[in-house]
Write an enzyme that holds these catalytic residues in place. Structure first.
Site, PDB file in Angstrom:
ATOM      1  CG  ASP A 167      -1.951  -0.881   1.347  1.00  0.00           C
ATOM      2  OD1 ASP A 167      -2.286  -1.712   0.133  1.00  0.00           O
ATOM      3  OD2 ASP A 167      -2.417  -1.305   2.354  1.00  0.00           O
ATOM      4  NE  ARG A 168       0.751   8.311  -1.897  1.00  0.00           N
ATOM      5  CZ  ARG A 168      -0.153   9.586  -2.247  1.00  0.00           C
ATOM      6  NH1 ARG A 168      -1.299   9.523  -2.269  1.00  0.00           N
ATOM      7  NH2 ARG A 168       0.714  10.679  -2.307  1.00  0.00           N
TER       8      ARG A 168
END
Length: 257
Positions: A70-71
């Protein structure tokens, strides 16, 4: 993610240089900073840099992403350098032959070890998954967790007289979206800085007290058998300065983890 310098009204966005953790003729792994997308998506219209393009440019050849982070998650991000190796590693991920180790800073004192076996509904994006059915059954999901450390700050917050934290090591057996984040929230010990599943009192306190805002989740280590050489490979990312700042204040020896 990018550094922005203003000079006479001109905004200059500097291209990040990623730390290469492992590289041979078949695979490359980098330390992805928190806040960096792995590749382009519908959510990134204002972003300029992506891990896939940065790695490609740094090593001068095409790379094949093997898994996602995930970012807001930092840590080990692995790429293949050929289609054949990408296929072999993809099968290893599918067969659960690759071990991923994460560390999370959570709310409260989670003092026991255990397994979260809690099915998760597929997490869909309103835009990117607009044509995907919302009626699917929850998917099986399992995460091993181990309590590594706990600490308290003698500062009242809400109805409590102190702020409590735990450092939790996690090994996900399945790869559902936001699995670790959702499983720890299911245990009522959400990850600090998680804007989707976290604590709306703890998160602002953490930002004010420690002076930065991020998801406190790191992909610390990836272990696997090399698909070509058949050697055991272990790739580890170091805790960054912000993690070390937290460890220092909570009197946790970083070298112990």
């Amino acid at each position: 993610m990018s550094m922005i310098n203003k000079d006479a009204g001109t905004v200059i966005i500097e291209k990040p240089i990623l730390t290469i953790l492992y590289q041979d003729e078949f695979l490359v792994a980098v330390d992805k900073p928190a806040g960096l997308f792995v590749h382009r998506s519908f959510m990134d219209k204002d972003e300029i840099h992506f891990a896939l393009q940065l790695v490609r440019d740094q090593i001068g050849q095409y790379v094949y992403p093997l898994h996602r982070l995930d970012r807001p998650t930092s840590g080990v991000l692995l790429f293949a350098l050929t289609k054949d190796v990408a296929r072999l590693m993809g099968q290893a991920f599918s067969d659960r032959d690759i071990t991923k180790t994460y560390y999370a800073l959570t709310r409260g004192h989670l003092l026991n070890d255990g397994v979260v076996d809690y099915p998760l509904k597929e997490k869909l994006d309103d835009l990117g998954d607009k044509n995907v059915s919302r009626d699917k059954d929850a998917q099986s999901a399992q995460t091993d967790y181990q309590a590594m450390a706990s600490a308290s700050l003698p500062i009242p917050l809400g109805k409590y007289d102190s702020v409590r934290y735990s450092l939790i090591k996690c090994h996900p057996h399945t790869g559902r979206r936001h699995q670790i984040r959702r499983h720890l929230a299911h245990l009522r010990h959400p990850i600090i800085g998680d804007i989707n599943y976290g604590d709306n009192k703890q998160n602002p306190f953490f930002t004010e007290h420690f002076g930065f805002k991020r998801l406190m989740l790191i992909a610390k280590q990836v272990d696997f058998i090399h698909p070509i050489t058949k050697l055991a490979i272990s790739i580890t990312a170091e805790f960054d300065e912000q993690w070390l700042q937290v460890f220092n204040e909570l009197n946790w020896p970083a070298k112990s983890f």
